[in-house]
Design a protein around this motif. Structure first.
Motif, PDB file in Angstrom:
ATOM      1  N   LEU A  34       2.249 -19.084  -7.899  1.00  0.00           N
ATOM      2  CA  LEU A  34       1.940 -19.651  -9.627  1.00  0.00           C
ATOM      3  C   LEU A  34       1.469 -20.967  -8.701  1.00  0.00           C
ATOM      4  CD1 LEU A  34       3.465 -18.467 -12.422  1.00  0.00           C
ATOM      5  CD2 LEU A  34       1.472 -17.938 -12.043  1.00  0.00           C
ATOM      6  N   LEU A  35       2.153 -22.326  -8.407  1.00  0.00           N
ATOM      7  CA  LEU A  35       1.752 -23.475  -7.874  1.00  0.00           C
ATOM      8  C   LEU A  35       0.365 -23.838  -6.591  1.00  0.00           C
ATOM      9  CD1 LEU A  35       5.877 -23.942  -7.546  1.00  0.00           C
ATOM     10  CD2 LEU A  35       4.248 -25.619  -9.146  1.00  0.00           C
ATOM     11  N   VAL A  36       0.876 -22.465  -6.122  1.00  0.00           N
ATOM     12  CA  VAL A  36      -0.341 -22.533  -4.959  1.00  0.00           C
ATOM     13  C   VAL A  36      -1.110 -22.460  -5.205  1.00  0.00           C
ATOM     14  CG1 VAL A  36      -1.421 -21.337  -2.913  1.00  0.00           C
ATOM     15  CG2 VAL A  36       1.132 -22.189  -2.386  1.00  0.00           C
TER      16      VAL A  36
ATOM     17  N   GLU B  63       4.782  -7.706 -10.851  1.00  0.00           N
ATOM     18  CA  GLU B  63       3.800  -6.876 -11.159  1.00  0.00           C
ATOM     19  C   GLU B  63       2.680  -7.504 -11.577  1.00  0.00           C
ATOM     20  OE1 GLU B  63       2.224  -3.673  -9.909  1.00  0.00           O
ATOM     21  OE2 GLU B  63       3.795  -3.856  -9.388  1.00  0.00           O
ATOM     22  N   ARG B  64       1.826  -8.000 -11.974  1.00  0.00           N
ATOM     23  CA  ARG B  64       0.763  -8.509 -13.142  1.00  0.00           C
ATOM     24  C   ARG B  64       0.409  -9.689 -11.634  1.00  0.00           C
ATOM     25  NH1 ARG B  64       3.356 -11.074 -18.417  1.00  0.00           N
ATOM     26  NH2 ARG B  64       1.102 -12.454 -18.204  1.00  0.00           N
ATOM     27  N   ILE B  65       1.214 -10.658 -11.635  1.00  0.00           N
ATOM     28  CA  ILE B  65       1.191 -11.667 -10.427  1.00  0.00           C
ATOM     29  C   ILE B  65       0.625 -10.805  -8.912  1.00  0.00           C
ATOM     30  CG2 ILE B  65       1.190 -13.198  -8.433  1.00  0.00           C
ATOM     31  CD1 ILE B  65       3.201 -14.486 -11.427  1.00  0.00           C
ATOM     32  N   ARG B  66       1.572  -9.894  -8.514  1.00  0.00           N
ATOM     33  CA  ARG B  66       0.447  -8.466  -7.435  1.00  0.00           C
ATOM     34  C   ARG B  66      -0.732  -8.178  -8.172  1.00  0.00           C
ATOM     35  NH1 ARG B  66       2.879  -6.136  -3.867  1.00  0.00           N
ATOM     36  NH2 ARG B  66       2.830  -4.072  -4.775  1.00  0.00           N
ATOM     37  N   ASN B  67      -0.847  -7.458  -8.906  1.00  0.00           N
ATOM     38  CA  ASN B  67      -1.818  -7.354  -8.922  1.00  0.00           C
ATOM     39  C   ASN B  67      -3.197  -8.085  -9.101  1.00  0.00           C
ATOM     40  OD1 ASN B  67      -0.813  -4.431 -10.119  1.00  0.00           O
ATOM     41  ND2 ASN B  67      -1.203  -4.778 -12.015  1.00  0.00           N
TER      42      ASN B  67
ATOM     43  N   ALA C   3      -8.725 -24.943   0.172  1.00  0.00           N
ATOM     44  CA  ALA C   3      -9.266 -23.532   0.410  1.00  0.00           C
ATOM     45  C   ALA C   3      -7.945 -23.368   1.816  1.00  0.00           C
ATOM     46  CB  ALA C   3      -9.748 -23.064   0.745  1.00  0.00           C
ATOM     47  N   GLU C   4      -8.441 -23.983   2.940  1.00  0.00           N
ATOM     48  CA  GLU C   4      -7.468 -23.168   3.620  1.00  0.00           C
ATOM     49  C   GLU C   4      -5.925 -23.546   4.244  1.00  0.00           C
ATOM     50  OE1 GLU C   4      -7.754 -21.723   7.579  1.00  0.00           O
ATOM     51  OE2 GLU C   4      -8.986 -22.075   6.769  1.00  0.00           O
ATOM     52  N   GLN C   5      -5.741 -24.915   3.058  1.00  0.00           N
ATOM     53  CA  GLN C   5      -3.775 -25.129   3.173  1.00  0.00           C
ATOM     54  C   GLN C   5      -3.705 -23.281   2.141  1.00  0.00           C
ATOM     55  OE1 GLN C   5      -4.416 -28.652   1.415  1.00  0.00           O
ATOM     56  NE2 GLN C   5      -3.728 -29.599   3.108  1.00  0.00           N
ATOM     57  N   ALA C   6      -3.976 -23.486   1.080  1.00  0.00           N
ATOM     58  CA  ALA C   6      -4.381 -21.801   0.469  1.00  0.00           C
ATOM     59  C   ALA C   6      -3.737 -21.037   1.378  1.00  0.00           C
ATOM     60  CB  ALA C   6      -5.078 -22.033  -0.958  1.00  0.00           C
ATOM     61  N   ARG C   7      -4.898 -20.788   1.864  1.00  0.00           N
ATOM     62  CA  ARG C   7      -4.888 -19.426   3.225  1.00  0.00           C
ATOM     63  C   ARG C   7      -3.892 -19.085   4.154  1.00  0.00           C
ATOM     64  NH1 ARG C   7     -10.309 -19.284   3.527  1.00  0.00           N
ATOM     65  NH2 ARG C   7     -10.546 -20.590   4.485  1.00  0.00           N
ATOM     66  N   SER C   8      -3.254 -20.654   4.356  1.00  0.00           N
ATOM     67  CA  SER C   8      -1.862 -20.397   5.315  1.00  0.00           C
ATOM     68  C   SER C   8      -0.924 -20.361   4.797  1.00  0.00           C
ATOM     69  CB  SER C   8      -1.985 -21.504   5.945  1.00  0.00           C
ATOM     70  OG  SER C   8      -0.698 -22.050   6.548  1.00  0.00           O
ATOM     71  N   GLU C   9      -0.709 -20.962   2.997  1.00  0.00           N
ATOM     72  CA  GLU C   9       0.472 -20.285   2.158  1.00  0.00           C
ATOM     73  C   GLU C   9      -0.170 -19.577   1.609  1.00  0.00           C
ATOM     74  OE1 GLU C   9       2.448 -22.764   1.785  1.00  0.00           O
ATOM     75  OE2 GLU C   9       1.929 -23.740   3.721  1.00  0.00           O
ATOM     76  N   HIS C  10      -0.818 -18.470   1.346  1.00  0.00           N
ATOM     77  CA  HIS C  10      -0.389 -17.636   1.042  1.00  0.00           C
ATOM     78  C   HIS C  10      -0.040 -15.789   2.238  1.00  0.00           C
ATOM     79  CE1 HIS C  10      -2.841 -13.591   0.179  1.00  0.00           C
ATOM     80  NE2 HIS C  10      -2.471 -13.803  -1.296  1.00  0.00           N
ATOM     81  N   ASN C  11      -0.400 -17.055   3.114  1.00  0.00           N
ATOM     82  CA  ASN C  11       0.439 -15.997   4.407  1.00  0.00           C
ATOM     83  C   ASN C  11       2.186 -15.787   4.465  1.00  0.00           C
ATOM     84  OD1 ASN C  11      -2.432 -14.619   4.592  1.00  0.00           O
ATOM     85  ND2 ASN C  11      -2.409 -15.815   6.771  1.00  0.00           N
ATOM     86  N   LYS C  12       1.924 -17.105   3.872  1.00  0.00           N
ATOM     87  CA  LYS C  12       3.259 -17.441   3.887  1.00  0.00           C
ATOM     88  C   LYS C  12       4.040 -17.112   2.701  1.00  0.00           C
ATOM     89  CE  LYS C  12       2.890 -21.998   5.513  1.00  0.00           C
ATOM     90  NZ  LYS C  12       2.837 -23.025   6.587  1.00  0.00           N
ATOM     91  N   VAL C  13       3.952 -17.076   1.938  1.00  0.00           N
ATOM     92  CA  VAL C  13       3.932 -16.323   0.188  1.00  0.00           C
ATOM     93  C   VAL C  13       3.732 -15.700  -0.271  1.00  0.00           C
ATOM     94  CG1 VAL C  13       4.052 -17.150  -2.445  1.00  0.00           C
ATOM     95  CG2 VAL C  13       4.252 -18.880  -0.949  1.00  0.00           C
ATOM     96  N   ARG C  14       4.256 -14.592  -0.314  1.00  0.00           N
ATOM     97  CA  ARG C  14       3.678 -12.975  -0.819  1.00  0.00           C
ATOM     98  C   ARG C  14       4.637 -12.248  -2.108  1.00  0.00           C
ATOM     99  NH1 ARG C  14      -0.294 -11.547   2.531  1.00  0.00           N
ATOM    100  NH2 ARG C  14      -0.298 -12.061   4.847  1.00  0.00           N
ATOM    101  N   ILE C  15       4.000 -11.729  -2.828  1.00  0.00           N
ATOM    102  CA  ILE C  15       5.185 -11.745  -3.519  1.00  0.00           C
ATOM    103  C   ILE C  15       5.512 -10.007  -3.396  1.00  0.00           C
ATOM    104  CG2 ILE C  15       4.742 -10.469  -6.586  1.00  0.00           C
ATOM    105  CD1 ILE C  15       3.861 -13.907  -6.387  1.00  0.00           C
ATOM    106  N   ALA C  16       6.434 -10.181  -2.982  1.00  0.00           N
ATOM    107  CA  ALA C  16       7.155  -8.665  -2.145  1.00  0.00           C
ATOM    108  C   ALA C  16       7.190  -7.291  -3.347  1.00  0.00           C
ATOM    109  CB  ALA C  16       8.360  -8.661  -1.682  1.00  0.00           C
ATOM    110  N   GLU C  17       6.833  -6.257  -2.963  1.00  0.00           N
ATOM    111  CA  GLU C  17       7.009  -5.340  -3.187  1.00  0.00           C
ATOM    112  C   GLU C  17       8.514  -5.014  -4.418  1.00  0.00           C
ATOM    113  OE1 GLU C  17       5.074  -2.212  -3.575  1.00  0.00           O
ATOM    114  OE2 GLU C  17       3.918  -3.289  -2.114  1.00  0.00           O
ATOM    115  N   PRO C  18       8.418  -4.466  -5.405  1.00  0.00           N
ATOM    116  CA  PRO C  18       9.803  -4.381  -6.295  1.00  0.00           C
ATOM    117  C   PRO C  18      10.881  -3.736  -5.787  1.00  0.00           C
ATOM    118  CG  PRO C  18       7.660  -3.282  -7.438  1.00  0.00           C
ATOM    119  CD  PRO C  18       7.288  -3.741  -6.480  1.00  0.00           C
TER     120      PRO C  18
ATOM    121  N   GLY D 260      -9.187  -9.556  -3.110  1.00  0.00           N
ATOM    122  CA  GLY D 260      -9.962  -8.097  -2.371  1.00  0.00           C
ATOM    123  C   GLY D 260      -9.349  -7.333  -2.491  1.00  0.00           C
ATOM    124  N   ALA D 261      -8.172  -7.194  -1.228  1.00  0.00           N
ATOM    125  CA  ALA D 261      -7.098  -5.661  -0.947  1.00  0.00           C
ATOM    126  C   ALA D 261      -7.403  -4.712  -2.209  1.00  0.00           C
ATOM    127  CB  ALA D 261      -5.783  -6.001  -1.378  1.00  0.00           C
TER     128      ALA D 261
END
Length: 175
Positions: free
Chosen positions: A83-85, A139-143, A96-111, A150-151
């Motif tokens: 949410l913070l990213v 689950e809402r955030i994973r969706n 956007a580039e920083q966010a892409r890098s953070e997105h690779n670090k911050v993953r919403i795990a499977e339940p 685009g996954a």
């Protein structure tokens, strides 16, 4: 570039960039407030009432309590980071580039695997409520994350069977 098309590099393919509009919407801000409020409520509970409740539990139940509170805390930290990213990019505080890098670090795990219904029933109601709320929010955030990146989530071979298995797992009928 301060929009969230970074989560979907091919956003210039003519599709409406969902991420760009969503993170600047009131719906995102409501989600953000809900997530951060849940983090706050959980911290308050675990440091106060939850501490007293866990001390009164039987030994085997206190192990389940400790496990579930750690899972809950981990889940909420992933949610808060995501949410913070998203908010930082929407507000132009992160590129956007920083966010892409953070997105690779911050993953919403499977339940994570939940305790059986018999184990869960012995936990304090407030902890169970916080866990259930966090799982729904996760689950809402994973969706959303999948839509924004685009996954495409593969559909189960038999959606009815998937629902039945999910219910059985929640009821502790599958182990």
């Amino acid at each position: 570039m301060t929009d969230l098309t970074m989560l979907r590099p091919e956003a210039d393919d003519g599709a409406i960039p969902f991420a760009r509009s969503f993170v600047k919407s009131e719906a995102f801000m409501q989600l953000f407030r809900e997530g951060m409020g849940l983090v706050e409520a959980t911290a308050s509970y675990l440091d106060g009432e939850g501490r007293a409740e866990s001390a009164a539990l039987q030994r085997e139940v206190s192990l389940t309590y400790a496990t579930e509170s750690m899972r809950l805390t981990t889940r909420l930290m992933q949610i808060a980071s995501w949410l913070l990213v998203q908010r930082a990019v929407a507000e132009g505080e992160m590129s956007a580039e920083q966010a892409r890098s953070e997105h690779n670090k911050v993953r919403i795990a499977e339940p994570m695997l939940q305790p059986s219904s018999a184990e869960a029933a012995r936990l304090p109601q407030r902890l169970r409520d916080l866990v259930a709320h966090s799982i729904r929010l996760q689950e809402r955030i994973r969706n959303l994350d999948q839509q924004m990146s685009g996954a495409v989530r593969p559909a189960p071979a038999n959606p009815v069977r998937g629902q039945i298995e999910s219910l059985q797992a929640r009821l502790g009928l599958l182990r």
